[in-house]
Scaffold this motif. Structure first.
Motif, mmCIF file in Angstrom:
data_model
loop_
_atom_site.group_PDB
_atom_site.id
_atom_site.type_symbol
_atom_site.label_atom_id
_atom_site.label_comp_id
_atom_site.label_asym_id
_atom_site.label_seq_id
_atom_site.Cartn_x
_atom_site.Cartn_y
_atom_site.Cartn_z
ATOM 1 N N LEU A 123 46.866 50.859 44.969
ATOM 2 C CA LEU A 123 45.767 50.747 44.009
ATOM 3 C C LEU A 123 45.990 49.518 43.141
ATOM 4 C CD1 LEU A 123 46.388 51.707 40.747
ATOM 5 C CD2 LEU A 123 47.058 53.751 41.995
ATOM 6 N N THR A 124 44.852 48.984 42.638
ATOM 7 C CA THR A 124 44.884 47.880 41.672
ATOM 8 C C THR A 124 44.054 48.287 40.472
ATOM 9 O OG1 THR A 124 42.979 46.809 42.704
ATOM 10 C CG2 THR A 124 45.144 46.112 43.451
ATOM 11 N N GLU A 125 44.447 47.816 39.281
ATOM 12 C CA GLU A 125 43.723 48.170 38.071
ATOM 13 C C GLU A 125 44.066 47.192 36.960
ATOM 14 O OE1 GLU A 125 44.856 51.854 36.328
ATOM 15 O OE2 GLU A 125 47.007 51.436 36.410
ATOM 16 N N VAL A 126 43.222 47.234 35.929
ATOM 17 C CA VAL A 126 43.503 46.525 34.677
ATOM 18 C C VAL A 126 43.817 47.611 33.664
ATOM 19 C CG1 VAL A 126 42.652 44.988 32.883
ATOM 20 C CG2 VAL A 126 41.972 44.622 35.258
ATOM 21 N N SER A 127 45.045 47.641 33.223
ATOM 22 C CA SER A 127 45.491 48.736 32.353
ATOM 23 C C SER A 127 46.376 48.177 31.255
ATOM 24 C CB SER A 127 46.255 49.793 33.174
ATOM 25 O OG SER A 127 46.712 50.843 32.342
ATOM 26 N N THR A 128 46.561 48.965 30.207
ATOM 27 C CA THR A 128 47.406 48.581 29.086
ATOM 28 C C THR A 128 48.722 49.331 29.152
ATOM 29 O OG1 THR A 128 45.472 48.193 27.699
ATOM 30 C CG2 THR A 128 47.594 48.440 26.577
ATOM 31 N N GLY A 129 49.810 48.576 29.187
ATOM 32 C CA GLY A 129 51.139 49.179 29.230
ATOM 33 C C GLY A 129 51.977 48.740 28.056
ATOM 34 N N THR A 130 53.284 48.748 28.254
ATOM 35 C CA THR A 130 54.205 48.361 27.171
ATOM 36 C C THR A 130 54.103 46.891 26.836
ATOM 37 O OG1 THR A 130 55.968 48.020 28.789
ATOM 38 C CG2 THR A 130 55.809 50.206 27.787
ATOM 39 N N LEU A 131 53.683 46.074 27.819
ATOM 40 C CA LEU A 131 53.550 44.624 27.574
ATOM 41 C C LEU A 131 52.132 44.218 27.160
ATOM 42 C CD1 LEU A 131 55.657 43.278 30.585
ATOM 43 C CD2 LEU A 131 56.398 43.675 28.227
ATOM 44 N N GLY A 132 51.250 45.225 27.060
ATOM 45 C CA GLY A 132 49.869 44.932 26.719
ATOM 46 C C GLY A 132 48.963 45.032 27.936
ATOM 47 N N THR A 157 50.143 39.965 32.620
ATOM 48 C CA THR A 157 49.322 40.293 31.455
ATOM 49 C C THR A 157 48.028 39.484 31.466
ATOM 50 O OG1 THR A 157 50.460 38.634 30.129
ATOM 51 C CG2 THR A 157 51.365 40.870 30.091
ATOM 52 N N THR A 158 46.980 40.022 30.856
ATOM 53 C CA THR A 158 45.667 39.335 30.848
ATOM 54 C C THR A 158 45.703 38.019 30.091
ATOM 55 O OG1 THR A 158 45.076 40.683 28.930
ATOM 56 C CG2 THR A 158 44.386 41.480 31.096
ATOM 57 N N SER A 159 46.662 37.842 29.209
ATOM 58 C CA SER A 159 46.775 36.554 28.526
ATOM 59 C C SER A 159 47.080 35.455 29.528
ATOM 60 C CB SER A 159 47.848 36.616 27.445
ATOM 61 O OG SER A 159 49.110 36.957 28.013
ATOM 62 N N ASN A 160 47.908 35.740 30.490
ATOM 63 C CA ASN A 160 48.208 34.754 31.528
ATOM 64 C C ASN A 160 46.987 34.507 32.415
ATOM 65 O OD1 ASN A 160 50.819 34.470 30.624
ATOM 66 N ND2 ASN A 160 51.651 36.047 31.994
ATOM 67 N N VAL A 161 46.227 35.566 32.703
ATOM 68 C CA VAL A 161 44.987 35.387 33.479
ATOM 69 C C VAL A 161 43.998 34.523 32.706
ATOM 70 C CG1 VAL A 161 43.040 36.579 34.520
ATOM 71 C CG2 VAL A 161 45.330 37.578 34.656
ATOM 72 N N THR A 162 43.884 34.739 31.406
ATOM 73 C CA THR A 162 42.958 33.950 30.584
ATOM 74 C C THR A 162 43.345 32.481 30.589
ATOM 75 O OG1 THR A 162 42.609 35.877 29.174
ATOM 76 C CG2 THR A 162 41.961 33.731 28.290
ATOM 77 N N ILE A 163 44.675 32.233 30.558
ATOM 78 C CA ILE A 163 45.127 30.836 30.615
ATOM 79 C C ILE A 163 44.674 30.185 31.913
ATOM 80 C CG2 ILE A 163 47.172 29.371 30.743
ATOM 81 C CD1 ILE A 163 48.582 31.333 28.875
ATOM 82 N N ALA A 164 44.777 30.934 33.006
ATOM 83 C CA ALA A 164 44.335 30.396 34.292
ATOM 84 C C ALA A 164 42.830 30.156 34.309
ATOM 85 C CB ALA A 164 44.741 31.352 35.413
ATOM 86 N N LEU A 165 42.098 31.087 33.674
ATOM 87 C CA LEU A 165 40.631 30.909 33.619
ATOM 88 C C LEU A 165 40.254 29.721 32.744
ATOM 89 C CD1 LEU A 165 39.402 34.611 33.295
ATOM 90 C CD2 LEU A 165 39.300 33.127 35.307
ATOM 91 N N ASN A 166 40.984 29.499 31.673
ATOM 92 C CA ASN A 166 40.689 28.361 30.798
ATOM 93 C C ASN A 166 40.833 27.036 31.526
ATOM 94 O OD1 ASN A 166 40.128 30.029 28.668
ATOM 95 N ND2 ASN A 166 42.196 29.920 27.788
ATOM 96 N N ALA A 167 41.669 27.040 32.565
ATOM 97 C CA ALA A 167 41.803 25.817 33.356
ATOM 98 C C ALA A 167 40.511 25.480 34.082
ATOM 99 C CB ALA A 167 42.964 25.972 34.342
ATOM 100 N N ARG A 168 39.688 26.513 34.351
ATOM 101 C CA ARG A 168 38.403 26.276 35.018
ATOM 102 C C ARG A 168 37.273 26.016 34.024
ATOM 103 N NH1 ARG A 168 38.150 31.016 39.668
ATOM 104 N NH2 ARG A 168 40.189 30.638 40.583
ATOM 105 N N LEU A 169 37.517 26.269 32.757
ATOM 106 C CA LEU A 169 36.463 26.119 31.764
ATOM 107 C C LEU A 169 35.887 24.705 31.697
ATOM 108 C CD1 LEU A 169 34.879 27.655 29.644
ATOM 109 C CD2 LEU A 169 36.635 27.060 27.962
ATOM 110 N N PRO A 170 36.669 23.631 31.780
ATOM 111 C CA PRO A 170 36.056 22.287 31.755
ATOM 112 C C PRO A 170 35.049 22.060 32.877
ATOM 113 C CG PRO A 170 38.409 22.143 31.340
ATOM 114 C CD PRO A 170 38.135 23.565 31.729
ATOM 115 N N ALA A 171 35.334 22.595 34.064
ATOM 116 C CA ALA A 171 34.381 22.427 35.163
ATOM 117 C C ALA A 171 33.075 23.147 34.867
ATOM 118 C CB ALA A 171 34.991 22.939 36.465
#
Length: 552
Positions: A123-132, A157-171
């Protein structure tokens, strides 16, 4: 929105707002799509890493040992560092952690869903654990018999995913800005075009102008015609439709399209050529089948904001009906002829009265009486010859005037008539137009010719046709000018004077309307022969006469 704004400004603002909203929508949709695809790709990667770890025999073997954490914790930390993961948690089936990035969390219960994994399904999910909040995948570790021995949870963590998404924001922002810039340029060009074609006017002003023009078109008594460069009648009023013999056309029909072409209309060649050419004209005379039209025309010019060379958008022609005016002119010409005749007769009678007075002063009463009697007999003879030659009083009066005019000009006029004009079925006004203009033309030609100056008129009326032949002793009509003499405005004498060059055109117009023919010949000078079909009423039979006789 201000009523004073032009169509171009309104459309520019509306289009700019639309482009701005569209750019924001496209940018937001692109960002959301990139975010969703980023989470999906991260979840797929987590699942792949977790599956690889679960398939490693080391994990299954350690799960059977007394101290799984001792061998799995270093392995999990090393793989997490190599795969750039935030955590790798290997746990027992009862959720007890064997590995964790934070050592103090080892041995504690795993926070998150594990139900599908315990059933043997990853299974895959977006969940909150001890690291957020994190994107994680949970995969079962099974033995040779397929029993679940342990679970592997891998995530970032989603913060790392957001960083990756921000790399696409200029495009994404670049796409939105490019769309906004392209739309703005297109809007500016469209607004500039509309500003030029609408002359910077707003829709309320254009609607008001249209109402005014419609009122003007229907109120003016002159015909008004607007022709575009392709020869289409863009607009014309009711008076123009009546004068040109075309169906009336409403402004709504003009706006709907389908403007008639000049080439499709049954117009005289000279009038059609003038309207088609668009050339400037002032008070040009153009006879039609039943009218005499005076046409003035000017090109319609337009210039964008007054800059540059004006561009021709067609022509505007005004048409006036001078048929009645021409009839009055013919009557005036007849009255002028009669006045000239009276003036000539007054001059002659003055001389004769001087002779009579002189004879009487000398006491020669018998000679004076004889002179007066002979003069009276000669005048009465001329009158009787002209009056008895035709049975139509108006034509007789016309010939009397022309005879006096010819006598004053030194021209010998002979008249031969046979048949009845009053019973020909033709309007006397048409006869006056044809006969009067032919006689005027003949007298003018005879005056310019050599002596002896003569004009011969022959009128023959039968049951089928009326034949009028007018011959003069003038220079004649050249073969190459036979068609030009019937063209309105053509004259060998002062063609610029009003009314000059119109007589023969009116003659041909009248003859054509009556279904007759006009032929130019030559004898000593020019010979004009007109043949017009007659419409005589049937002669009453004796029985009819008897039936109509009053009873005693």
């Amino acid at each position: 929105m201000s009523h004073g704004w032009s169509i171009a400004r309104r459309l520019f603002l509306a289009h700019a707002l639309f482009i701005l909203v569209l750019a924001a929508f496209v940018g937001t949709a692109s960002f959301v799509d990139a975010r969703d695809r980023g989470y999906s790709e991260t979840a797929d990667r987590m699942l792949a890493v977790a599956t690889a770890i679960a398939d490693n025999p080391l994990v299954l073997e350690a799960s059977r040992g007394a101290d799984p954490s001792g061998s799995l914790q270093p392995y999990a930390l090393r793989v997490a560092a190599d795969a750039d993961l935030d955590f790798i948690t290997i746990m027992d089936t009862d959720r007890t952690r064997w590995t964790h990035p934070t050592t103090s969390e080892i041995g504690k219960e795993y926070i998150g869903a594990v139900g599908p994994a315990l059933a043997g399904e990853p299974l895959t999910e977006v969940s909150t654990g001890t690291l957020g909040p994190s994107v994680r995948a949970v995969v079962p570790v099974t033995d040779e018999q397929g029993a679940v021995r342990a679970l592997v949870a891998v995530g970032v963590t989603t913060s790392n995913v957001t960083i990756a998404l921000n790399a696409r924001l200029p495009a994404v922002l670049g796409l939105a800005l490019a769309l906004l810039a392209a739309g703005s340029i297109a809007t500016w060009l469209l607004g500039r075009y509309l500003r030029r074609v609408t002359l910077g006017w707003g829709p309320e002003q254009l609607a008001q102008l249209f109402v005014y023009l419609d009122s003007v078109l229907h109120s003016v008594r002159e015909g008004l015609v607007l022709v575009d460069p392709r020869g289409e009648l863009v607009l014309y009023n009711d008076q123009a439709a009546r004068l040109l013999g075309i169906p009336p056309r409403s402004p709504a029909g003009a706006a709907a399209g389908g403007a008639p072409l000049l080439a499709d209309l049954d117009l005289p060649a000279s009038l059609g050529e003038l309207l088609q050419s668009g050339r400037p004209a002032r008070d040009e005379i153009h006879p039609t089948g039943s009218r005499v039209l005076v046409v003035s025309q000017q090109p319609a010019l337009a210039s964008a904001a007054g800059r540059g060379k004006p561009a021709a958008m067609g022509s505007v022609a005004t048409i006036r009906d001078h048929t009645d005016l021409q009839s009055l002119g013919n009557e005036l010409q007849g009255m002028r002829t009669l006045s000239d005749a009276l003036r000539a007769q007054t001059h002659e009678h003055s001389n004769r009265l001087h002779v009579l007075v002189s004879l009487m002063e000398l006491g020669r009463i018998p000679e004076a009486l004889e002179f007066a009697t002979r003069d009276l007999e000669l005048s009465q003879q001329l009158t009787d010859e002209l009056v008895t030659s035709v049975d139509e009083p108006v034509i007789g009066a016309l010939l009397m005037g022309k005879a006096a005019q010819a006598h004053e000009l030194g021209i010998a006029l002979t008249v031969e008539a046979s048949g009845s004009l009053s019973d020909s079925g033709l309007l006397v006004q048409d006869l006056v137009t044809v006969l009067g203009n032919l006689m005027d033309n003949a007298l003018d030609a005879a005056v310019s010719g050599e002596a002896p100056r003569t004009v011969d008129l022959r009128v023959s009326s039968t049951a089928d046709a009326l034949v009028i032949e007018v011959a003069d002793s003038g220079p004649g009509v050249a073969a190459e000018a036979e068609e030009d003499v019937f063209r309105p405005g053509f004259s060998t004498k002062d063609p610029g004077a009003y009314g000059r060059g119109l007589g023969l055109a009116l003659v041909r117009q009248t003859v054509a309307r009556l279904g007759g023919s006009l032929v130019i010949g030559r004898h000593q000078g020019a010979v004009f022969t007109v043949t017009i079909p007659t419409h005589r009423s049937p002669e009453p039979t004796p029985a009819a006469d008897q039936a109509q006789a009053p009873r005693a």
